[in-house]
Design an enzyme around this catalytic site. Structure first.
Site, PDB file in Angstrom:
ATOM      1  N   GLU A 192     -14.180  -2.442  10.385  1.00 38.29           N
ATOM      2  CA  GLU A 192     -13.876  -1.544   9.269  1.00 38.29           C
ATOM      3  C   GLU A 192     -14.878  -1.634   8.116  1.00 38.29           C
ATOM      4  O   GLU A 192     -15.428  -0.621   7.701  1.00 38.29           O
ATOM      5  CB  GLU A 192     -12.462  -1.830   8.758  1.00 38.29           C
ATOM      6  CG  GLU A 192     -12.114  -1.054   7.497  1.00 38.29           C
ATOM      7  CD  GLU A 192     -10.679  -1.243   7.049  1.00 38.29           C
ATOM      8  OE1 GLU A 192      -9.907  -1.935   7.738  1.00 38.29           O
ATOM      9  OE2 GLU A 192     -10.318  -0.670   6.003  1.00 38.29           O
TER      10      GLU A 192
ATOM     11  N   ASP B 281      -9.259  -8.032   2.040  1.00 36.91           N
ATOM     12  CA  ASP B 281      -9.170  -7.058   3.130  1.00 36.91           C
ATOM     13  C   ASP B 281     -10.384  -7.090   4.039  1.00 36.91           C
ATOM     14  O   ASP B 281     -11.240  -6.223   3.951  1.00 36.91           O
ATOM     15  CB  ASP B 281      -8.986  -5.650   2.550  1.00 36.91           C
ATOM     16  CG  ASP B 281      -8.517  -4.656   3.594  1.00 36.91           C
ATOM     17  OD1 ASP B 281      -8.218  -5.079   4.715  1.00 36.91           O
ATOM     18  OD2 ASP B 281      -8.427  -3.468   3.281  1.00 36.91           O
TER      19      ASP B 281
ATOM     20  N   GLU C  61       0.820  -1.213   0.000  1.00 39.83           N
ATOM     21  CA  GLU C  61       0.000   0.000   0.000  1.00 39.83           C
ATOM     22  C   GLU C  61       0.857   1.267   0.000  1.00 39.83           C
ATOM     23  O   GLU C  61       0.592   2.210   0.726  1.00 39.83           O
ATOM     24  CB  GLU C  61      -0.919   0.024   1.222  1.00 39.83           C
ATOM     25  CG  GLU C  61      -2.005  -1.002   1.156  1.00 39.83           C
ATOM     26  CD  GLU C  61      -3.057  -0.830   2.250  1.00 39.83           C
ATOM     27  OE1 GLU C  61      -4.240  -0.863   1.885  1.00 39.83           O
ATOM     28  OE2 GLU C  61      -2.696  -0.671   3.416  1.00 39.83           O
TER      29      GLU C  61
END
Ligand SMILES: *[C@@H]1O[C@H](CO)[C@@H](O)[C@H](O)[C@H]1NC(C)=O
Ligand SMILES: *[C@@H]1O[C@H](CO)[C@@H](O)[C@H](O)[C@H]1NC(C)=O
Ligand SMILES: *[C@@H]1O[C@H](CO)[C@@H](O)[C@H](O)[C@H]1NC(C)=O
Ligand SMILES: *[C@@H]1O[C@H](CO)[C@@H](O)[C@H](O)[C@H]1NC(C)=O
Ligand SMILES: *[C@@H]1O[C@H](CO)[C@@H](O)[C@H](O)[C@H]1NC(C)=O
Ligand SMILES: *[C@@H]1O[C@H](CO)[C@@H](O)[C@H](O)[C@H]1NC(C)=O
Ligand SMILES: *[C@@H]1O[C@H](CO)[C@@H](O)[C@H](O)[C@H]1NC(C)=O
Ligand SMILES: *[C@@H]1O[C@H](CO)[C@@H](O)[C@H](O)[C@H]1NC(C)=O
Ligand SMILES: *[C@@H]1O[C@H](CO)[C@@H](O)[C@H](O)[C@H]1NC(C)=O
Ligand SMILES: *[C@@H]1O[C@H](CO)[C@@H](O)[C@H](O)[C@H]1NC(C)=O
Ligand SMILES: *[C@@H]1O[C@H](CO)[C@@H](O)[C@H](O)[C@H]1NC(C)=O
Length: 860
Positions: free
Chosen positions: A428, A400, A310
Site C-alpha cells: 500500500e 499504518d 476510521e
C-alpha cells in the site's frame, strides 16, 4: 551433461505468466540422479477427494512427474504397507495423519511432539512417511517434501516441523462490488477480486483452488475472504451460499475461510433499529446469522471485526467497550469452535485536531481504547494489531504500514488477551508492486523486537506465539491483496512476500536471504546469477525505498489523501487522518516524548520508553517518529537531519538506477516473459525514484532554505525544462503539488484534439548520450509522444502505464503519474535540435516536464 543443453530450450519454449508462482514443479537439473532416490509408489491414507491427505497424494504425483519426470502410482489402500522395523525397502511414500497411521497399524515411533498442523517426515531406506498431526499437517508435510525436491534435494533424514503459532491467516480486502460491477480489492494492485463480481460471489471460482494451493504450500491455514470494511450483505443467505462454494474449494487444501463483518449489520439490513452489542435483539440476530452461516460452512474459522475505526460503526456508538463488541461475536462462534479476530486499528479521526494540538496523536489511540480492557475479552478473541509497518488486524503498527515505524506498544499491554500481528503483503505505502520491496528484514525488525515487559525478554514473536504470556491462541494475519492478474499480486517479485509470509508465520526465525533464494530457485530456476541478483536486490529493496521516500522515521511521505503512492510531503500535515510530520520552516518530527510531547513513548514498558523518550538514545532511523528537532540537528551519524535527507534521497535513487542494469544481465538465464515483465518494473522504478528524490529534496529545501552541502539539490545541469522550449500547441501548466514537477511547471497541449510541439536547440557537444524524458501519464487516456533529434524520430511511446503498471490509477498531473522514459546511447551531433510532439487523448494532454541529456553511466 544433457540437462545443460536441454534446460535453456525448455525455458525459452515456455513463456510463464507467473500463475503457478513457486509451485511450478519444473524439471530440476539433476532429475535423473534423483529419480531412484524417491519412492516409486504413493499411499494416501484417506482417499476422499475432500481430504487434504488425498490432495497431498495428488500433489506428490504432480510434483514427481514435473520435477523428476517420474510417473508414480497411487495405491489407495494401506494394505501394502509394512510396519517400520522391517528391513525390506519397498519404495513406498505414505502420507496420512498420526491417527490414520495408527489405524493402519504402523508404529510411527514419533519422538518429537507434533502440534496442530505440524508434521513429521520419516525417511527409512527407500520409504518415506509423511505424518501429519492432522490432515492439514500431512499436506504441509507433502508440500515441504516437494519444496526440497523442487530445489534438487531429496530429504534423506527424518525431521519434524511444527508451526510457531496457531493462527496463520491471510486477510482479503475484497469488496462485493465497487461502483460498477467489478469486485474490487481495496489496496489491491493485482486486478479484480477472485471471489466477487457484481455484488455476488463469482460463478467462476477457478482461481480459488489455485490460490488455496499456494497458501497451503506455505502453511497458511485460513483466509478472511472479504474486506474489513465489510458490507452488511455478507450475512445474507445468497452470499453465504456463495461463501460455501468458496469454502468447499479451499477445504481440500486445509485452508478454512473466515468472514469480516460490519458491526452495524442489524441496522443496515433494516432488521433492527440498533446494533448495540448488549441489546438482546442484537445478540439474537447475530446468533441466528452465525448459526445459518455455520450450517453452510461448518468449519468457518471465525469472524474478523473492525469496529469504531476510521468512521466505521462499533460498540463505542453505544458507549460500550471494545470488549463488549468483540465478545458479542466470540459468544456466537464459541459453540462452533470459531475465533473472533478484533482489529486493534482503532482510532477516531474526528477527534483529532488538524490545526495543531501538539498533544494529539493517532498513534496513542489503540492503547487508549484498549486501556483497562485486558482480561475482559473472551478467550476466543484475538486482538489483531498492526505491526509497525502494518496497520490492521493484529498488533503491529501504531500508524499504518509505513516504511518504518516502531512496534506497537499494545503488544506489551495485552497480557491476558490473545494477540496477533497484522502485516501487509500488498504494498500500500511501499510502491504498490511497481517498486520492488521484499519484506523480510522489515518484518523481522518487528518480530525480533524486545519490548522488555517487566524487565524480561519479550520478543514480539514470542508474544504473538502465545509463549510470553501463556496464551493458547495468537499468531499472524497479513493483508494479501491478490487478484485475477496472472501474477496474482501484479508483479512477479512481489509474490516472494506471500511465500515469505507463510514461511515466517510458520517459523519467524527463517533467514531473509535463505527464503528469497529458495523462492527464486522455485520461481525462476537454478541459474546462480539469477539467484544472486534476486537476493541482492531484494535485500537492498527496503533501505533503497526508505532512502528515496521518507527517512528517519518521518513516514513514507506518500500522498496520504488519495492513492498512498507518489510523493506528497505537504499532505502529511493538516490532514484529517492524524498522519503528521509537524514540518515547519525550522523543524520537523512528531514530539512523542512523555513530558513535552504526545506521551506515546510512555506507552512502552519502562526500559523501551526510556530509550525512545530520550533523544540521545533514540536510533537515528526513528528519530523523527519520536522527536521534533531543528533541520540542523546532528544525528548519531554526524550528519544533520536535512543533509541526511538529501544524501539518502540521492543514495536510494542512485541505487535504484542499478536495478534495471543488473536485471538486464539475466536475459536468457530465466523465463523470458517473467524476465521482461520484471525489467519493465525496474525501468519504471528507476525513473520514479528520481521523481521521488527531487520532490522530497525540493520540498524540504524550499521549506528550510538550507542548501545541500554537495550542491545537488535544485541544480540539474543536464536538464532542459519543457517550459523553456519553443512551444507550438503546448502551454505552461503549474503542477500541484509543485514539488512533483521540475521547476514547478510542465507543459500540456492547448487543446484536447490537436497535437503540440516543443522544440529546442541543444547546447551539448556531439557525442553519445542517454536521453530521458520526464512526463506525466494519467489514467484517463492514451496520449502519444514522439521524440526527434534533428528531425529523426528516436522514440515513440504511449500513455498506457495505467495498464502496464499495477499502482492505483490516478487522474491528476502529480507525483503519482510522473514517469520517465530513457533512450540509451543516442548519437547527438553538436547544435542538434530536439523536438517532442505530443498528441493528446481526451483529457490526457500529453504533459511533458523536462528532458535530460547526460553521458551514459551518469545519474542525472
Ligand atoms: C477422510 O477425509 C474426509 C474428508 O476430509 C473426512 O471426512 C474423513 O473423516 C477422513 N477419514 C479418516 C479415516 O480420517
Ligand atoms: C448485476 O446484478 C444485478 C442484480 O443485483 C443485475 O440486475 C445486473 O444485471 C447484473 N449485471 C450484470 C452485468 O450481470
Ligand atoms: C453494501 O453493498 C450494497 C450493494 O451491494 C450497497 O448498496 C451498500 O451501500 C453497501 N454497504 C456498505 C456499508 O458499503
Ligand atoms: C433492543 O433493541 C430493540 C430494537 O431496537 C428495542 O425494541 C429494545 O427496547 C431494545 N432493548 C433494550 C433493553 O434496550
Ligand atoms: C454516551 O455517553 C455520552 C457522554 O456520557 C452521552 O452524551 C451520550 O448520550 C451517550 N450515548 C449513548 C448512545 O448512550
Ligand atoms: C485545535 O487546535 C487549535 C490550536 O491549538 C485551537 O485553536 C482549536 O480550538 C482546536 N480545535 C479543536 C476542535 O479542538
Ligand atoms: C515542547 O512542545 C512545544 C509545543 O507545545 C514545542 O513548541 C517545543 O519545541 C517543545 N520542546 C521541545 C524541547 O521539544
Ligand atoms: C541509504 O542512505 C544512507 C545515507 O545516505 C547510505 O548510507 C546508505 O548506503 C543508503 N543505502 C541505500 C541502499 O541506498
Ligand atoms: C520555470 O518556470 C517558469 C514558469 O513557471 C518559467 O517562466 C521559467 O522560465 C522556468 N525556468 C526554466 C529554467 O525553465
Ligand atoms: C497484470 O498486471 C500487470 C501490471 O502489473 C499488467 O501489465 C498485466 O497486463 C496484467 N495481466 C493480466 C493478465 O491481468
Ligand atoms: C475536450 O475539451 C472540451 C473543452 O474543454 C471538453 O468540453 C471536451 O469534453 C473534451 N473532450 C474530451 C474527449 O475530453
Amino acid at each position: 551433461m544433457l540437462w545443460l543443453l536441454l534446460l535453456p530450450l525448455l525455458q525459452s519454449a515456455a513463456a510463464e505468466t507467473g500463475i503457478d508462482a513457486w509451485l511450478r514443479y519444473a524439471r530440476v537439473p539433476n532429475y535423473e540422479s534423483l529419480q531412484d532416490a524417491v519412492p516409486g509408489r504413493i499411499v494416501a491414507l484417506n482417499s476422499s477427494s475432500a481430504s487434504p491427505v488425498y490432495t497431498a497424494s495428488q500433489e506428490l504425483v504432480m510434483g514427481f512427474a514435473g520435477i523428476l519426470g517420474k510417473e508414480v502410482e497411487v495405491i489407495d489402500s494401506a494394505s501394502n504397507m509394512r510396519p517400520y522395523g522391517s528391513d525390506i525397502d519397498s519404495g513406498l511414500l505414505v502420507v496420512g495423519t498420526v491417527a490414520q497411521f495408527a489405524e493402519a497399524s504402523v508404529d510411527v515411533g514419533l519422538e518429537d511432539e507434533l502440534v496442530n498442523d505440524g508434521y513429521h517426515i520419516r525417511i527409512s531406506g527407500s520409504d518415506a512417511h509423511i505424518i501429519g498431526a492432522n490432515a492439514r499437517g500431512a499436506l504441509h508435510g507433502a508440500f515441504n517434501y516437494l519444496n526440497a525436491l523442487a530445489q534438487g534435494n531429496v530429504p534423506s533424514e527424518s525431521y519434524t516441523s511444527n508451526p510457531d503459532a496457531p493462527i496463520r491467516w491471510v486477510n482479503h480486502w475484497d469488496n462485493l462490488q465497487d461502483g460498477g460491477t467489478h469486485g474490487s480489492v481495496e489496496r489491491g494492485y493485482g486486478g479484480e477480486s477472485i471471489f466477487y463480481w457484481n455484488g455476488s460471489v463469482r460463478e467462476d471460482l477457478s482461481r480459488v483452488p489455485q490460490y488455496a494451493r499456494l497458501l497451503a504450500s506455505v502453511g497458511i491455514n485460513a483466509a478472511i475472504v472479504n474486506n474489513v470494511n465489510a458490507n452488511e450483505s455478507m450475512v445474507e443467505p445468497r452470499i453465504v451460499k456463495g461463501l460455501q462454494r468458496i469454502a468447499d474449494l479451499m477445504r481440500p487444501y486445509g485452508v478454512q475461510i473466515g468472514m469480516a463483518l460490519n458491526f452495524a449489520t442489524p441496522e443496515l439490513l433494516g432488521v433492527l433499529d440498533t446494533f448495540d452489542p448488549l441489546n438482546r435483539s442484537v445478540i439474537d440476530f447475530w446468533q441466528e446469522r452465525t448459526d445459518m452461516i455455520y450450517q453452510h460452512v461448518p468449519d468457518l474459522a471465525g469472524f474478523l471485526i473492525k469496529a469504531s475505526s476510521e468512521g466505521q460503526p462499533g460498540p463505542l456508538t453505544y458507549n460500550r467497550t471494545l470488549a463488549d463488541g468483540a465478545n458479542l461475536f466470540a459468544k456466537a462462534v464459541r459453540p462452533y469452535g470459531g475465533i473472533t479476530m478484533f482489529r486493534a486499528f482503532v482510532y477516531d479521526y474526528t477527534t483529532l485536531n488538524q490545526t495543531g494540538n501538539w498533544k494529539d496523536d493517532r498513534a496513542n489511540a489503540a492503547v487508549e481504547f484498549f486501556d483497562g480492557l485486558d482480561g475482559s475479552f473472551d478467550d476466543n478473541v484475538v486482538i489483531q494489531t498492526q505491526d509497525y509497518l502494518n496497520s490492521d488486524s493484529v498488533l503491529v503498527q501504531p500508524i499504518d504500514f509505513q516504511v518504518r515505524e516502531p512496534v506497537s506498544p499494545l503488544f506489551a499491554r495485552l497480557q491476558n488477551t490473545a494477540s496477533a500481528v497484522e502485516l501487509q503483503i500488498t504494498q500500500e505505502y511501499l510502491g504498490q508492486q511497481d517498486h520492488v520491496f521484499y519484506f523480510a528484514d522489515l518484518w523481522k525488525s518487528i518480530l525480533d523486537f524486545d519490548l522488555r515487559v517487566d524487565g524480561e525478554e519479550s520478543l514480539v514473536k514470542d508474544i504473538v506465539a502465545g509463549r510470553r504470556f501463556n496464551q493458547p491462541l495468537g499468531g499472524y494475519a497479513a493483508v494479501s491483496g491478490i487478484g485475477l492478474n496472472q501474477t496474482w499480486l501484479g508483479s512477479h517479485l512481489a509474490m516472494s512476500n506471500l511465500y515469505l509470509y507463510g514461511q515466517m508465520a510458520w517459523n519467524p526465525s527463517v533467514s531473509s536471504a535463505g527464503v528469497i533464494e529458495d523462492w527464486t530457485r522455485l520461481t525462476f530456476g537454478f541459474n546462480q546469477d539469477v539467484i544472486d541478483t534476486v537476493r541482492e536486490i531484494s535485500l537492498e529493496s527496503w533501505p533503497t525505498y526508505e532512502n528515496y521516500t521518507g527517512n528517519l522515521g518521518i513516514q513514507t511521505l506518500t500522498d496520504i489523501l488519495n492513492a498512498h503512492y507518489g510523493p506528497n510531503p505537504a499532505s502529511q500535515d493538516g490532514n484529517p487522518w492524524g498522519q503528521w510530520t509537524r514540518a515547519d520552516a525550522d523543524s520537523i518530527g512528531m514530539d512523542r516524548t512523555i513530558d513535552n510531547g504526545t506521551g506515546f513513548a510512555g506507552q512502552y514498558p519502562p526500559e523501551v520508553a526510556q530509550i525512545y523518550d530520550n533523544i540521545e538514545t533514540t536510533p537515528d532511523d526513528l528519530l523523527l517518529w519520536f522527536h521534533h528537532v531543528p533541520y540542523t540537528y546532528e544525528l548519531n551519524s554526524g550528519e544533520t537531519v536535512i543533509q541526511h535527507f538529501y544524501n539518502a534521497h540521492y543514495a536510494g535513487s542512485t541505487n535504484a538506477q542499478t536495478f534495471p542494469t543488473r536485471w538486464q544481465a539475466l536475459q536468457g538465464k530465466m523465463d523470458e516473459q517473467q524476465w521482461s515483465e520484471t525489467l519493465h518494473k525496474f525501468v519504471y522504478q528507476a525513473g520514479h525514484s528520481i521523481v521521488w528524490r527531487d520532490a522530497i529534496n525540493d520540498f524540504y529545501y524550499n521549506l528550510s532554505g538550507i542548501p545541500d552541502k554537495l550542491g545537488r539539490v535544485g541544480h540539474h545541469p543536464y536538464r532542459v525544462e519543457a517550459e523553456s522550449m519553443e512551444l507550438d500547441g503546448y502551454e505552461l501548466y503549474p503542477v500541484t503539488p509543485w514539488n512533483t514537477a521540475s521547476n514547478k511547471t510542465c507543459i500540456v497541449t492547448s487543446s484536447n484534439s490537436t497535437s503540440g510541439t516543443a522544440s529546442t536547440n541543444l547546447d551539448v557537444e556531439s557525442g553519445t548520450y542517454d536521453v530521458a524524458v520526464n512526463y506525466f501519464d494519467q489514467a484517463i487516456g492514451r496520449a502519444q509522444w514522439t521524440l526527434y533529434i534533428d528531425g529523426t524520430a528516436i522514440g515513440e511511446w504511449s500513455g498506457d502505464s495505467d495498464i502496464t503498471l499495477s499502482h492505483a490509477p490516478v487522474l491528476y498531473i502529480d507525483g503519482q503519474t510522473a514517469i520517465r522514459i530513457t533512450f540509451k546511447d543516442v548519437d547527438i551531433p553538436s547544435r542538434a535540435t530536439l523536438k517532442i510532439v505530443g498528441v493528446p487523448d481526451g483529457q490526457e494532454p500529453a504533459p511533458v516536464d523536462y528532458v535530460s541529456i547526460f553521458p551514459p553511466g551518469v545519474v542525472d
